[in-house]
Design an enzyme around this catalytic site. Structure first.
Site, mmCIF file in Angstrom:
data_model
loop_
_atom_site.group_PDB
_atom_site.id
_atom_site.type_symbol
_atom_site.label_atom_id
_atom_site.label_comp_id
_atom_site.label_asym_id
_atom_site.label_seq_id
_atom_site.Cartn_x
_atom_site.Cartn_y
_atom_site.Cartn_z
ATOM 1 C CB THR A 194 49.763 70.998 41.257
ATOM 2 O OG1 THR A 194 48.756 70.918 42.023
ATOM 3 C CG2 THR A 194 50.848 69.988 41.481
ATOM 4 C CB SER B 65 60.314 57.854 36.724
ATOM 5 O OG SER B 65 60.941 58.628 35.741
ATOM 6 C CB SER B 66 64.679 60.965 38.051
ATOM 7 O OG SER B 66 65.090 60.146 39.106
ATOM 8 C CB THR C 211 63.527 56.325 29.244
ATOM 9 O OG1 THR C 211 64.825 55.759 29.396
ATOM 10 C CG2 THR C 211 62.656 55.785 30.360
ATOM 11 C CG ASN D 1 66.499 52.414 33.193
ATOM 12 O OD1 ASN D 1 66.739 53.580 33.530
ATOM 13 N ND2 ASN D 1 66.851 51.395 33.945
ATOM 14 N NE ARG E 174 58.933 54.782 35.458
ATOM 15 C CZ ARG E 174 60.250 54.807 35.296
ATOM 16 N NH1 ARG E 174 60.766 55.105 34.116
ATOM 17 N NH2 ARG E 174 61.051 54.538 36.290
HETATM 18 O O1 DON Z 1 62.853 56.971 34.852
HETATM 19 C C1 DON Z 1 63.991 57.257 35.155
HETATM 20 O O2 DON Z 1 64.257 58.064 36.024
HETATM 21 C C2 DON Z 1 65.142 56.591 34.413
HETATM 22 N N1 DON Z 1 64.714 55.299 33.956
HETATM 23 C C3 DON Z 1 65.575 57.470 33.282
HETATM 24 C C4 DON Z 1 66.700 56.871 32.477
HETATM 25 C C5 DON Z 1 67.548 57.857 31.795
HETATM 26 O O3 DON Z 1 67.366 59.041 31.878
HETATM 27 C C6 DON Z 1 68.640 57.308 31.000
HETATM 28 N N2 DON Z 1 69.757 58.203 30.962
HETATM 29 N N3 DON Z 1 70.288 58.834 30.161
#
Ligand code: DON
Length: 598
Positions: free
Chosen positions: A402, A473-474, A420, A422, A122
């Site tokens: 886990t 992040s998600s 991503t 983002n 990341r």
């Molecule tokens: O890391 C994250 O949670 C976000 N930056 C993810 C971005 C994302 O999924 C864009 N959407 N479609």
């Protein structure tokens, strides 16, 4: 050289699709009363290997590498670099991400079990980042400063991540894996409707950056579907990376990025790039029924909250209740609400803050929170608080265990990877001369306590900006095994909705026994605590169900489809089934026996 064409999108019976919730939140009113329903994904089957990604050309790149004898790691690397060219608005070498690598016991020395490892590549905050860097002199958040332009960019990790996993586990030569991406960049490819839509939404910001304007527009106007997009600078950059991946961090690419940053008020320096290192982490794993679910640990919140929600479901027989039954949706929505409340307080980069992963994913804690759920009445989010530290302190871990892309090879190695830039087109800036579109991942930090990010997520101290820290992040790449054997791997984009999308894809397979095409297609719902609303996919739920949920106190919003999941499932007889979300334009590609595109 001819440009590269790819098959037209298979399923057209939907019109407007928001695969990125953030775009929907920030740029559009998201309510819809129309009755669109999502079509069914195409099911691809194969015995030997499977690649699923968000773009047909990227899946084809991975398929080619599997056919050449590459393993899942090789194919994932090729697919990811291809995504960087054909879907630059969603992910790429200017961004970062997470991957899970699954390896069966016979492929590892001294290894008894199916082994799952997590790699964090990341973006990180630059060394010069400061806690209040997005506040003005009055202490107010400077609108869009964490989203647009050079100041929004985190130190990219994709190249380092892909190189790291390849160095340890790849089979084919690194340079070979970049070739499909280089071809797509230099020969061009046809722009799709989806590409054009994303571009038009970000045209203003792209037009402000001369490099991005030059690449992605024709005199300031968006490329249209069918136009061929050639990216010469990116092709050159990819050739340089193919020869020497370190050039991104210490060589001429690094110099170009640092120079561009300095000239435009960005913070990333040569030192930041030189010091970037991906981090191997232990995945978070838990049990659901007979399955072991492993997903991404912090600095993603994905794994923790996926497990937390599954734990809150516990032994409840959702199958008997029915997938679209208001009881099911209510229970899951209330569980989501609790999980996202905890997320806002406790989740952050574990190298900087103490994240109580074991407590949050413990079954005891889930049982306690489950008792707070009233099946007849939704609890307003203002009354649902993150757990008090002393409450959480009572729980301990009870188990010893886990654009997303999913690749499985003949030996059942698997890569489940979400990466991503983002928001669409990231920060909207391209480092001069490199073709690299840079991320706006800094917005995933809590720019100020309680101030929502692009996805409406709020956070506090645990996710405050600190130099070299990773924004929360998600992203939720997941791998499921049973009795030491691979069952499925999946993931999705969609900002804050990623966790709940992956949750529903997993439940669709494990609980509702859907095949993978049905699982990624089925209508979804989402709750994230704040804002206090339950979002249902338009056309996916009966009016009676919607009315019943309203009666129970949910603030309902109907949205057209979101998320762009994909998954591979291993069937009882050992075959692979793959499918890409019909809400996007992705494709599953099998190799070998019964792969439909051999
Ligand atoms: O890391 C994250 O949670 C976000 N930056 C993810 C971005 C994302 O999924 C864009 N959407 N479609």
């Amino acid at each position: 050289m001819p440009s590269i064409r790819y098959p037209k999108i298979k399923n057209q019976n939907f019109t407007i699709i928001f695969t990125c919730l953030g775009v929907c939140i920030s740029l559009f009113g998201c309510t819809s009363n129309s009755q669109k329903s999502t079509s069914l994904a195409e099911l691809e089957t194969s015995k030997q290997g499977m690649v699923v990604s968000a773009h047909p050309l990227a899946s084809e790149a991975g398929q080619l590498i599997l056919q050449k004898g590459g393993n899942a790691v090789d194919a994932a690397v090729a697919t990811a670099f291809a995504i960087s060219v054909v879907e630059p608005f969603s992910a790429g070498i200017g961004g970062g991400g997470f991957l899970l690598l699954g390896t069966p016991p016979e492929n590892l020395e001294n290894q008894q079990k199916y082994k799952i490892q997590a790699l964090d590549f990341r973006e990180r905050a630059p060394k010069a980042a400061t806690r209040n860097m997005y506040l003005n002199q009055q202490g107010e958040v400077e609108k869009r400063a964490s989203l647009d332009g050079h100041l929004a960019v985190g130190v990219p990790g994709t190249v380092a991540g892909l190189y790291t996993v390849h160095k340890y586990y790849g089979k084919l030569p690194w340079s070979e894996l970049l070739q499909p991406a280089i071809n797509y960049a230099s020969n061009g490819f046809e722009v799709s409707d989806r590409f054009r839509d994303r571009l038009e939404r970000r045209l203003d910001i792209i037009n402000k950056n001369p490099e991005a304007r030059e690449i992605f527009t024709k005199d300031g106007k968006a490329y249209q579907p069918g136009d061929v997009l050639i990216q010469n600078d990116k092709a050159q950059t990819l050739k340089t990376i193919a020869e020497n991946p370190q050039s991104f961090y210490t060589g001429k690419i690094a110099e170009a990025i640092a120079t561009d940053m300095k000239a435009n008020g960005g913070l990333i320096t040569l030192e930041d790039l030189k010091d970037y290192t991906p981090i191997w982490r232990n995945p978070v794993c838990g049990k659901f029924r007979q399955n072991k679910i492993c997903a991404m640990p912090p600095p993603s919140s994905g794994g923790v909250h996926l497990l937390q929600i599954l734990n809150i479901v516990g032994d409840t027989n959702l199958r008997q209740w029915g997938r679209k039954n208001p009881d099911t949706i209510h229970l899951l929505a209330e569980a989501m609400r609790i999980a996202y409340a905890d997320r806002s307080k406790y989740l952050g980069d574990p190298d900087f803050v103490n994240v109580p992963v074991k407590q949050l994913t413990s079954r005891g804690y889930a049982r306690k929170r489950r008792q707070e759920i009233n099946q007849k009445q939704a609890k307003p989010s203002r009354k649902v608080q993150p757990a008090a530290p002393e409450t959480l302190g009572r729980y301990i871990w009870e188990s010893p265990d886990t654009t997303h892309l999913t690749v499985v090879d003949e030996e059942r190695n698997v890569i489940s990877m979400t990466f991503t830039v983002n928001g669409s087109f990231g920060a909207g800036v391209v480092a001069a001369g490199t073709g690299i579109l840079l991320n706006n991942e800094m917005d995933d930090f809590a720019v100020a306590p309680g101030v929502p990010n692009l996805y409406g997520l709020v956070g506090g101290e645990a996710n405050a900006i600190t130099p070299e820290k990773t924004p929360l992040s998600s992203m939720t790449p997941v791998i499921v095994t049973r009795d030491g054997k691979l069952v499925m791997a999946a993931g999705a984009p969609g900002g804050s909705t990623i966790i709940t999308t992956v949750l529903q894809v997993v439940l669709n397979v494990l609980e509702y026994k859907m095949n993978v095409a049905e699982a990624v297609s089925a209508p979804r719902f989402h709750h994230q605590w704040l804002p206090d609303r339950l979002i249902l996919e338009t056309g996916g739920f009966s009016e009676a169900t919607v009315d019943e949920l309203r009666q129970r106190g949910h603030n309902i919003e109907m949205w057209d489809g979101w998320g762009n999941a994909n998954a591979v499932v291993v069937t009882e007889n050992g075959k692979l089934e793959g499918a890409a979300d019909p809400r996007g334009e992705g494709e599953a590609r099998g190799v070998g026996e019964s792969g439909s595109r051999e």
